[in-house]
Design an enzyme around this catalytic site. Structure first.
Site, PDB file in Angstrom:
ATOM      1  N   GLU A  34      45.811 -46.815 -34.220  1.00 47.23           N
ATOM      2  CA  GLU A  34      45.748 -47.862 -33.222  1.00 47.23           C
ATOM      3  C   GLU A  34      46.315 -49.124 -33.879  1.00 47.23           C
ATOM      4  O   GLU A  34      45.855 -49.510 -34.960  1.00 47.23           O
ATOM      5  CB  GLU A  34      44.288 -48.080 -32.808  1.00 47.23           C
ATOM      6  CG  GLU A  34      44.179 -48.977 -31.615  1.00 47.23           C
ATOM      7  CD  GLU A  34      42.739 -49.217 -31.171  1.00 47.23           C
ATOM      8  OE1 GLU A  34      41.826 -48.531 -31.666  1.00 47.23           O
ATOM      9  OE2 GLU A  34      42.557 -50.112 -30.331  1.00 47.23           O
ATOM     10  N   ARG A 259      36.068 -38.174 -42.980  1.00 47.51           N
ATOM     11  CA  ARG A 259      36.860 -39.338 -43.356  1.00 47.51           C
ATOM     12  C   ARG A 259      36.624 -39.707 -44.816  1.00 47.51           C
ATOM     13  O   ARG A 259      35.615 -39.338 -45.411  1.00 47.51           O
ATOM     14  CB  ARG A 259      36.596 -40.532 -42.438  1.00 47.51           C
ATOM     15  CG  ARG A 259      35.193 -41.086 -42.480  1.00 47.51           C
ATOM     16  CD  ARG A 259      35.106 -42.434 -41.749  1.00 47.51           C
ATOM     17  NE  ARG A 259      35.708 -42.400 -40.426  1.00 47.51           N
ATOM     18  CZ  ARG A 259      36.569 -43.331 -39.979  1.00 47.51           C
ATOM     19  NH1 ARG A 259      36.934 -44.342 -40.715  1.00 47.51           N
ATOM     20  NH2 ARG A 259      37.044 -43.252 -38.763  1.00 47.51           N
ATOM     21  N   LYS A 269      38.728 -51.421 -40.158  1.00 50.54           N
ATOM     22  CA  LYS A 269      39.742 -52.435 -39.873  1.00 50.54           C
ATOM     23  C   LYS A 269      39.113 -53.729 -39.375  1.00 50.54           C
ATOM     24  O   LYS A 269      39.596 -54.807 -39.679  1.00 50.54           O
ATOM     25  CB  LYS A 269      40.724 -51.898 -38.817  1.00 50.54           C
ATOM     26  CG  LYS A 269      41.852 -51.094 -39.433  1.00 50.54           C
ATOM     27  CD  LYS A 269      42.851 -50.652 -38.387  1.00 50.54           C
ATOM     28  CE  LYS A 269      42.313 -49.515 -37.558  1.00 50.54           C
ATOM     29  NZ  LYS A 269      43.330 -48.854 -36.730  1.00 50.54           N
TER      30      LYS A 269
END
Ligand code: ATP
Ligand code: MG
Length: 546
Positions: A34, A259, A269
């Site tokens: 994204e 992850r 982020k």
């Protein structure tokens, strides 16, 4: 040569190839960031996995910007992401934007409404939440659930045409309000947002939700294996539902992996953006940041990051990797590749009292201890030199083999030197060491008369080049309560003296500073006239001090 790694994802693909699940289609993966921030080392893991999986099977991998949320996205991020993926050494098959499929997604939604599989709901966000139920209680059906298909279709079109305000209505999938999986309780698949999108501008005022959009994006691109992180495991039934109800042939399959978490840093982020916005760090590419841009500026190589991703492997179980493994990878990569230089961090003057007054000689030092083919360089040596203040002790500790009164050490590439006297100023600070050298002991002369235990580095005072060295500590540290908190003392700037050849160091050039570690000339601050180096990683030093 890289060892071909294999993992549970490859095992699934092997099976699919064997069963011809996708017939003659190539293995097709995608990396779908994204564009709402810079990529970090966690993304690198996903990039390596997606691109090298495609590579391994002679397949393809797309770079797709998952830009279905208009609010937080920006072209600055798009550019940085492309740059970072290329820098890591990967080339995508196609560069795509999820927003390019808005029209397709709209038509898919119309199809679902027509099938009776989606409806317009007028409940507010808060009411939807209240109807959703909990892990132990089923949800309640919306009063709009059985709204006539024609009505939903008409309203959906009006939504698209801007007839409603944000939040007035949503489109929901009609699945099962009593499903044990909350994601299946009539999830919202479209919402109204009168916001300008970085790609489609003001063309749309309704936007698809991630869980609905993602499977369609994958399917349109003929992705075979849609690899994502573990938190999407509970969303997989919805992913499959969307493609099943849209009657997609040979739909892609979602596969989840754990992850990457790393000690001493953060990888969200949102959090990283806050550090940038509130000035805790100097920018997204601050060398302390776990971003690809930060690691690059810090001096990490693409090879070291890929090696790291290879070593941590791919698994189904969440865990936290020690950051020292990443550091190990960059040391291993740089050790055979970079030249060394001598840089004295906290300079203390040394006078070689028996060395001729006006003489300067060139001593020869190998550029890389591991590899003679990397050549040699001349380094000036004369009567006045600098050594590190740390390399002298008035009262030597046990096993201290460096300078102290009466001790003889080797000056790297030059001579055996004996320390005779320490000069102090009025305040009692040592300002100078008086030493003598033995001309017989010149390095490379084959002298075998006696041995010394310590070798230290030095620079010639008259020709020393002042340099700035930025030494970094971890971004995050554990406080006394064991919580991970911002390290408020993570940058130390040192004025040091380097050997003269460093004047030619170009931005981005890496060195081993002997006995200190690996350094890179900073890409922004290093200029012709001011030499600024970032510490990449320290060496594992044998002497730890007290
Ligand atoms: P963040 O939480 O940092 O914002 P994200 O998951 O929202 O990350 P995306 O841009 O959506 O960021 O991620 C793109 C891809 O990278 C996704 O497939 C995601 O699963 C993967 N990814 C993100 N963070 C990690 C991580 N720490 N380890 C492995 N893969 C990751
Ligand atoms: Mg995300």
């Amino acid at each position: 040569m890289a060892v071909e790694s294999t993992n549970f994802i490859h095992a699934i693909i092997d099976k699919d190839l064997e069963n011809r699940t996708y017939q003659d289609r190539p293995v097709y993966t995608r990396f779908p960031p994204e564009p709402n921030g810079y990529l970090h080392i966690g993304h690198a893991k996903s990039i390596c996995l997606n691109f090298s999986t495609a590579e391994k099977y002679g397949g393809k991998c797309n770079l797709r910007f998952d830009d279905t949320n208009p609010i937080k996205e920006d072209t600055e991020y798009v550019d940085s992401i492309e740059n970072d993926v290329r820098w890591l050494g990967f080339e995508w098959d196609k560069l795509l934007f999820a927003s390019d499929y808005f029209e397709d997604m709209y038509h898919c939604a119309v199809q679902l409404i027509k099938k009776g599989k989606a409806y317009i709901c007028d409940l507010t966000a808060e009411e939807i939440r209240q109807h959703r139920g909990t892990l132990t209680e089923p949800g309640k059906e919306s009063p709009y659930r059985d709204r006539p298909i024609e009505e939903s279709l008409a309203i959906f079109e009006d939504m698209r045409n801007g007839k409603y305000k944000d939040g007035d209505k949503v489109l929901r999938a009609k699945i099962d309000m009593s499903s044990p999986n909350i994601n299946m309780r009539d999830p919202v698949i479209y919402r109204i947002a009168h916001a300008t999108h970085h790609n489609t501008g003001d063309q749309w005022c309704i936007y698809p939700m991630y869980d609905y959009a993602h499977p369609i994006e994958d399917a349109i691109e003929q992705i075979t294996h849609s690899i994502c992180t573990l938190e999407f495991e509970d969303h997989r039934p919805l992913y499959d539902w969307v493609l099943r109800e849209l009657e997609w042939e040979m739909p892609p399959q979602q596969i989840e992996f754990a992850r990457l978490n790393l000690t001493n840093t953060v990888m969200s982020k949102r959090y990283l953006k806050a550090l940038v916005d509130n000035g805790t760090v100097e920018g997204w590419d601050d060398p302390r940041m776990p971003t690809i841009a930060g690691l690059r500026r810090r001096g990490y190589t693409p090879e070291s990051i890929r090696d790291f991703c290879d070593r941590i492997g791919v698994s189904k179980a969440n865990s936290t990797v020690d950051i020292s493994l990443l550091e190990h990878c960059i040391r291993e990569d740089l050790k055979p590749k970079v030249d060394n230089r001598m840089v004295v961090f906290d300079p203390l003057k040394v006078v070689i009292t028996n060395y001729p007054e006006d003489q300067t000689e060139e001593v020869v030092i190998e550029n890389n201890k591991e590899d003679e083919s990397m050549g040699f360089r001349n380094v000036p040596f004369s009567k006045e030199l600098y050594v590190e203040r740390d390399d002298f002790m008035e009262i030597p500790e046990k096993k201290y083999f460096r300078l102290f009164i009466g001790n003889e050490v080797r000056f790297k590439g030059a001579y055996f030197i004996t320390c005779n006297e320490a000069i102090k100023d009025e305040a009692g600070n040592i300002t100078e060491l008086r030493c003598t050298y033995d001309p017989e002991t010149k390095s490379g002369s084959g002298f075998e008369g006696r041995k010394v235990k310590g070798t230290i580095h030095w620079v010639n005072a008259a020709t020393a080049l002042p340099v700035k060295v930025r030494i970094y500590d971890y971004l995050m540290i554990d406080n006394e309560a064991g919580e991970s908190v911002i390290n408020t003392d993570s940058l130390r700037e040192v004025s040091a003296m380097g050997e003269p050849s460093l004047v030619d160091a170009k931005a981005g050039e890496r060195f081993q500073f002997l006995r200190h570690g690996y350094y890179i000339a900073d890409s922004e601050l290093n200029t012709e006239t001011e030499k600024v180096f970032n510490q990449i990683v320290d060496l594992k030093s044998s002497y730890k001090g007290k």
